[in-house]
Enzyme design. Sequence first.
Site, short mmCIF file in Angstrom:
data_model
loop_
_atom_site.label_atom_id
_atom_site.label_comp_id
_atom_site.label_asym_id
_atom_site.label_seq_id
_atom_site.Cartn_x
_atom_site.Cartn_y
_atom_site.Cartn_z
N GLN A 194 -5.11 -2.24 9.66
CA GLN A 194 -4.88 -3.48 8.92
C GLN A 194 -5.38 -4.68 9.71
O GLN A 194 -5.14 -4.79 10.91
CB GLN A 194 -3.37 -3.62 8.65
CG GLN A 194 -3.00 -4.81 7.81
CD GLN A 194 -3.49 -4.71 6.37
OE1 GLN A 194 -3.37 -3.68 5.74
NE2 GLN A 194 -4.04 -5.80 5.87
N LYS A 226 0.84 -1.20 0.00
CA LYS A 226 0.00 0.00 0.00
C LYS A 226 0.88 1.24 0.00
O LYS A 226 0.61 2.22 -0.70
CB LYS A 226 -0.93 -0.01 1.23
CG LYS A 226 -2.05 -1.03 1.09
CD LYS A 226 -2.82 -1.28 2.37
CE LYS A 226 -3.75 -2.48 2.17
NZ LYS A 226 -4.45 -2.91 3.38
N ASP A 237 -11.32 1.84 3.68
CA ASP A 237 -11.52 0.40 3.48
C ASP A 237 -12.98 0.10 3.11
O ASP A 237 -13.28 -0.95 2.57
CB ASP A 237 -11.21 -0.36 4.79
CG ASP A 237 -9.87 -1.09 4.73
OD1 ASP A 237 -9.31 -1.22 3.63
OD2 ASP A 237 -9.40 -1.53 5.80
#
Length: 283
Positions: free
Chosen positions: A96, A52, A119
């Site tokens: 995460q 990322k 997300d």
Amino acid sequence: MACLDGKRLADRVREGLAAEIERITAARGRPPSLHVVLVGDDPASQIYVRNKKKACEKAGIFSHEHRLPATTPQREVVDLVARLNADPKVDGFLVQTPVPRHIDPAAIVRAVDPAKDVDGYHPVNLGLLMAGKPGLRPCTPAGCMLLIDETGIDLIGKHAVVVGRSLTVGKPMALMLLERHATVTICHSRTEDLGAVVARADVLVAAVGRPRMIRGEWVKPGAVVIDVGINRLTDGGMAGDVEFDFAEKRAAFITPVPGGVGPMTVACLLANTVEVARSGIPR
Ligand code: NDP
């Protein structure tokens, strides 16, 4: 059979964001920003976070990593989330997953400001998807939709089968296909005669997490096959959920693992970050 190249499509998505990133950077004097919180030292998560970061660098998005030890109490993670929510310099952020076992991932997601939830996992954003209203969409299913569109298939009335019903992949995937007027079947671990259901799929999305469990002989000739699965094998290799070598002989289009859905997930994360940064700036 044509292989759907997720890496190349992800590059195109990123290139498509470049002008908007420049405009935002010029208008605010700073680029869009993505913060990632990593709790613990799960090796796969470290790879995802690194990918990322690299993708942000390539795209001209500022990225910052917050690393917390695996023993960090949930309260401290929630406190960090609250600080990121309140920081005007943070456009979007994510925690995460997986998080260590003593932390409830749902509680963490609920603490995130839905407007910064790049997300797309916050119940508000999932609810907006359910209602067919604009909102931040979960990155993996959004990436799958772009891959499906790449094939040129008209989804209206087609039978789409999604194997897997997780809140982050299977369910939102099914809703996105439904939004595009496909006839959608969702399969899961209790589905009877999975092979027979899969065999009727014009579009098949496998999001299970079991190496090569979707047998090639189940795939309908001419189907579009999207393999979300990332399964690390004991020999150090990686496999998808679909038996690729056999499925590719029957499918019209199929995504490889790696190099299919994975890069598209990251590309859609960048797109969500740009969308958040863009809000509030006159076009
Ligand atoms: P989950 O474990 O949350 O969900 C798996 C789903 O598969 C469940 O709904 C489960 O059913 C179903 N399932 C399990 N066994 C069977 C079976 N034998 N037959 C039919 N269905 C079954 O996984 P995720 O949705 O989070 O992820 C799925 C896969 O996608 C994983 O390999 C993951 O690593 C990968 N992934 C890849 C991403 C990418 O960017 N490429 C991003 C996110 C995930 P039930 O609900 O009944 O238990």
